[in-house]
Scaffold this motif. Structure first.
Motif, PDB file in Angstrom:
ATOM      1  N   VAL A  90       0.844  -1.186   0.000  1.00 24.46           N
ATOM      2  CA  VAL A  90       0.000   0.000   0.000  1.00 24.46           C
ATOM      3  C   VAL A  90       0.884   1.243   0.000  1.00 24.46           C
ATOM      4  O   VAL A  90       1.786   1.365   0.819  1.00 24.46           O
ATOM      5  CB  VAL A  90      -0.921   0.018   1.232  1.00 24.46           C
ATOM      6  CG1 VAL A  90      -1.859   1.220   1.176  1.00 24.46           C
ATOM      7  CG2 VAL A  90      -1.709  -1.276   1.340  1.00 24.46           C
ATOM      8  N   SER A  91       0.604   2.139  -0.895  1.00 27.50           N
ATOM      9  CA  SER A  91       1.371   3.389  -0.941  1.00 27.50           C
ATOM     10  C   SER A  91       0.445   4.579  -0.760  1.00 27.50           C
ATOM     11  O   SER A  91      -0.727   4.528  -1.123  1.00 27.50           O
ATOM     12  CB  SER A  91       2.124   3.506  -2.263  1.00 27.50           C
ATOM     13  OG  SER A  91       1.222   3.459  -3.346  1.00 27.50           O
ATOM     14  N   ALA A  92       1.002   5.639  -0.187  1.00 32.73           N
ATOM     15  CA  ALA A  92       0.289   6.897   0.039  1.00 32.73           C
ATOM     16  C   ALA A  92      -0.897   6.722   0.975  1.00 32.73           C
ATOM     17  O   ALA A  92      -1.847   7.500   0.935  1.00 32.73           O
ATOM     18  CB  ALA A  92      -0.166   7.523  -1.274  1.00 32.73           C
ATOM     19  N   TYR A  93      -0.849   5.706   1.818  1.00 31.91           N
ATOM     20  CA  TYR A  93      -1.944   5.460   2.760  1.00 31.91           C
ATOM     21  C   TYR A  93      -1.402   4.606   3.887  1.00 31.91           C
ATOM     22  O   TYR A  93      -0.828   3.551   3.630  1.00 31.91           O
ATOM     23  CB  TYR A  93      -3.092   4.737   2.054  1.00 31.91           C
ATOM     24  CG  TYR A  93      -4.353   4.565   2.873  1.00 31.91           C
ATOM     25  CD1 TYR A  93      -4.653   3.352   3.475  1.00 31.91           C
ATOM     26  CD2 TYR A  93      -5.253   5.609   3.022  1.00 31.91           C
ATOM     27  CE1 TYR A  93      -5.818   3.185   4.214  1.00 31.91           C
ATOM     28  CE2 TYR A  93      -6.418   5.459   3.762  1.00 31.91           C
ATOM     29  CZ  TYR A  93      -6.694   4.237   4.350  1.00 31.91           C
ATOM     30  OH  TYR A  93      -7.845   4.088   5.073  1.00 31.91           O
ATOM     31  N   THR A  94      -1.563   5.046   5.125  1.00 28.57           N
ATOM     32  CA  THR A  94      -1.025   4.264   6.227  1.00 28.57           C
ATOM     33  C   THR A  94      -1.949   3.116   6.588  1.00 28.57           C
ATOM     34  O   THR A  94      -3.172   3.274   6.641  1.00 28.57           O
ATOM     35  CB  THR A  94      -0.788   5.149   7.469  1.00 28.57           C
ATOM     36  OG1 THR A  94      -0.277   4.327   8.513  1.00 28.57           O
ATOM     37  CG2 THR A  94      -2.079   5.816   7.931  1.00 28.57           C
ATOM     38  N   THR A  95      -1.349   1.952   6.813  1.00 29.03           N
ATOM     39  CA  THR A  95      -2.149   0.790   7.187  1.00 29.03           C
ATOM     40  C   THR A  95      -2.432   0.764   8.691  1.00 29.03           C
ATOM     41  O   THR A  95      -3.222  -0.064   9.148  1.00 29.03           O
ATOM     42  CB  THR A  95      -1.442  -0.505   6.788  1.00 29.03           C
ATOM     43  OG1 THR A  95      -0.148  -0.531   7.400  1.00 29.03           O
ATOM     44  CG2 THR A  95      -1.292  -0.600   5.285  1.00 29.03           C
TER      45      THR A  95
ATOM     46  N   ALA B 158       5.014  -1.749   9.359  1.00 31.83           N
ATOM     47  CA  ALA B 158       6.302  -1.121   9.031  1.00 31.83           C
ATOM     48  C   ALA B 158       6.547  -1.129   7.525  1.00 31.83           C
ATOM     49  O   ALA B 158       7.148  -0.206   6.976  1.00 31.83           O
ATOM     50  CB  ALA B 158       7.424  -1.830   9.766  1.00 31.83           C
ATOM     51  N   LYS B 159       6.058  -2.170   6.880  1.00 33.16           N
ATOM     52  CA  LYS B 159       6.244  -2.282   5.431  1.00 33.16           C
ATOM     53  C   LYS B 159       4.998  -1.852   4.662  1.00 33.16           C
ATOM     54  O   LYS B 159       4.980  -1.899   3.422  1.00 33.16           O
ATOM     55  CB  LYS B 159       6.591  -3.724   5.049  1.00 33.16           C
ATOM     56  CG  LYS B 159       7.925  -4.199   5.596  1.00 33.16           C
ATOM     57  CD  LYS B 159       8.227  -5.625   5.138  1.00 33.16           C
ATOM     58  CE  LYS B 159       9.582  -6.089   5.651  1.00 33.16           C
ATOM     59  NZ  LYS B 159       9.886  -7.484   5.221  1.00 33.16           N
ATOM     60  N   ASN B 160       3.949  -1.467   5.395  1.00 34.77           N
ATOM     61  CA  ASN B 160       2.680  -1.099   4.755  1.00 34.77           C
ATOM     62  C   ASN B 160       2.221  -2.195   3.792  1.00 34.77           C
ATOM     63  O   ASN B 160       1.779  -1.912   2.664  1.00 34.77           O
ATOM     64  CB  ASN B 160       2.831   0.231   4.008  1.00 34.77           C
ATOM     65  CG  ASN B 160       1.976   1.328   4.616  1.00 34.77           C
ATOM     66  OD1 ASN B 160       1.721   1.349   5.810  1.00 34.77           O
ATOM     67  ND2 ASN B 160       1.525   2.253   3.792  1.00 34.77           N
ATOM     68  N   THR B 161       2.342  -3.426   4.233  1.00 30.50           N
ATOM     69  CA  THR B 161       2.050  -4.559   3.361  1.00 30.50           C
ATOM     70  C   THR B 161       1.115  -5.545   4.045  1.00 30.50           C
ATOM     71  O   THR B 161       1.329  -5.919   5.202  1.00 30.50           O
ATOM     72  CB  THR B 161       3.347  -5.269   2.941  1.00 30.50           C
ATOM     73  OG1 THR B 161       4.182  -4.338   2.247  1.00 30.50           O
ATOM     74  CG2 THR B 161       3.049  -6.444   2.020  1.00 30.50           C
ATOM     75  N   LEU B 162       0.121  -5.963   3.294  1.00 33.88           N
ATOM     76  CA  LEU B 162      -0.839  -6.967   3.735  1.00 33.88           C
ATOM     77  C   LEU B 162      -0.492  -8.286   3.056  1.00 33.88           C
ATOM     78  O   LEU B 162      -0.112  -8.287   1.876  1.00 33.88           O
ATOM     79  CB  LEU B 162      -2.256  -6.532   3.336  1.00 33.88           C
ATOM     80  CG  LEU B 162      -3.408  -7.453   3.708  1.00 33.88           C
ATOM     81  CD1 LEU B 162      -3.666  -7.389   5.219  1.00 33.88           C
ATOM     82  CD2 LEU B 162      -4.664  -7.068   2.945  1.00 33.88           C
ATOM     83  N   TYR B 163      -0.636  -9.386   3.779  1.00 34.19           N
ATOM     84  CA  TYR B 163      -0.313 -10.696   3.241  1.00 34.19           C
ATOM     85  C   TYR B 163      -1.506 -11.638   3.341  1.00 34.19           C
ATOM     86  O   TYR B 163      -2.393 -11.472   4.178  1.00 34.19           O
ATOM     87  CB  TYR B 163       0.854 -11.321   4.004  1.00 34.19           C
ATOM     88  CG  TYR B 163       2.119 -10.512   3.976  1.00 34.19           C
ATOM     89  CD1 TYR B 163       2.468  -9.683   5.049  1.00 34.19           C
ATOM     90  CD2 TYR B 163       2.984 -10.568   2.884  1.00 34.19           C
ATOM     91  CE1 TYR B 163       3.637  -8.937   5.031  1.00 34.19           C
ATOM     92  CE2 TYR B 163       4.151  -9.822   2.860  1.00 34.19           C
ATOM     93  CZ  TYR B 163       4.470  -9.012   3.927  1.00 34.19           C
ATOM     94  OH  TYR B 163       5.624  -8.274   3.897  1.00 34.19           O
TER      95      TYR B 163
END
Length: 126
Positions: A24-29, A74-79
């Protein structure tokens, strides 16, 4: 511009595993409501898994015990870790993000999610 980019889709044999990622970019998770959805050809989109603001997770019955949703702020990444894959798991998989949400089966409420990725294809052969 907010972007969700999925990756990790592939063709696998039944019983195999895949791990999907959604950056995800430009948006905090942080505090975001996040989810995974899928759509097979000729079928309606269905919710697969969700994670709410306090990081409670929920799963569709069809994937419970086989799929695991997780989030790395921290990586703004969903798995989405997918194990014991079945041919009926074949679909385009989409990640989605929205504002804060709490409790319940958030994957059941696509209207909670304002932002959607373009999808990654998962094909499971028997």
């Amino acid at each position: 511009q907010i972007q969700l980019v999925e990756s990790g889709g592939d063709s696998v044999q039944a019983g195999g595993s895949l791990k999907l990622s959604c950056t995800v970019s430009a948006y905090t998770t942080i505090s975001a409501c996040m989810g995974w959805f899928r759509q097979a050809p000729g079928k309606e989109r269905e919710g697969v898994a969700g994670i709410d603001t306090i990081r409670s997770t929920s799963y569709a019955d069809s994937v419970k015990g086989r799929f695991t949703i997780s989030l790395d702020n921290a990586k703004n990444t969903l798995y989405l870790q997918m194990n014991s894959l079945k041919p009926e798991d074949t679909a385009m998989y989409y990640c989605a993000a929205g504002g804060a949400c709490y409790g319940g089966s958030v994957y059941s409420f696509p209207n909670l999610f304002k932002y959607w990725g373009q999808g990654t294809q998962v094909t499971v052969s028997s």
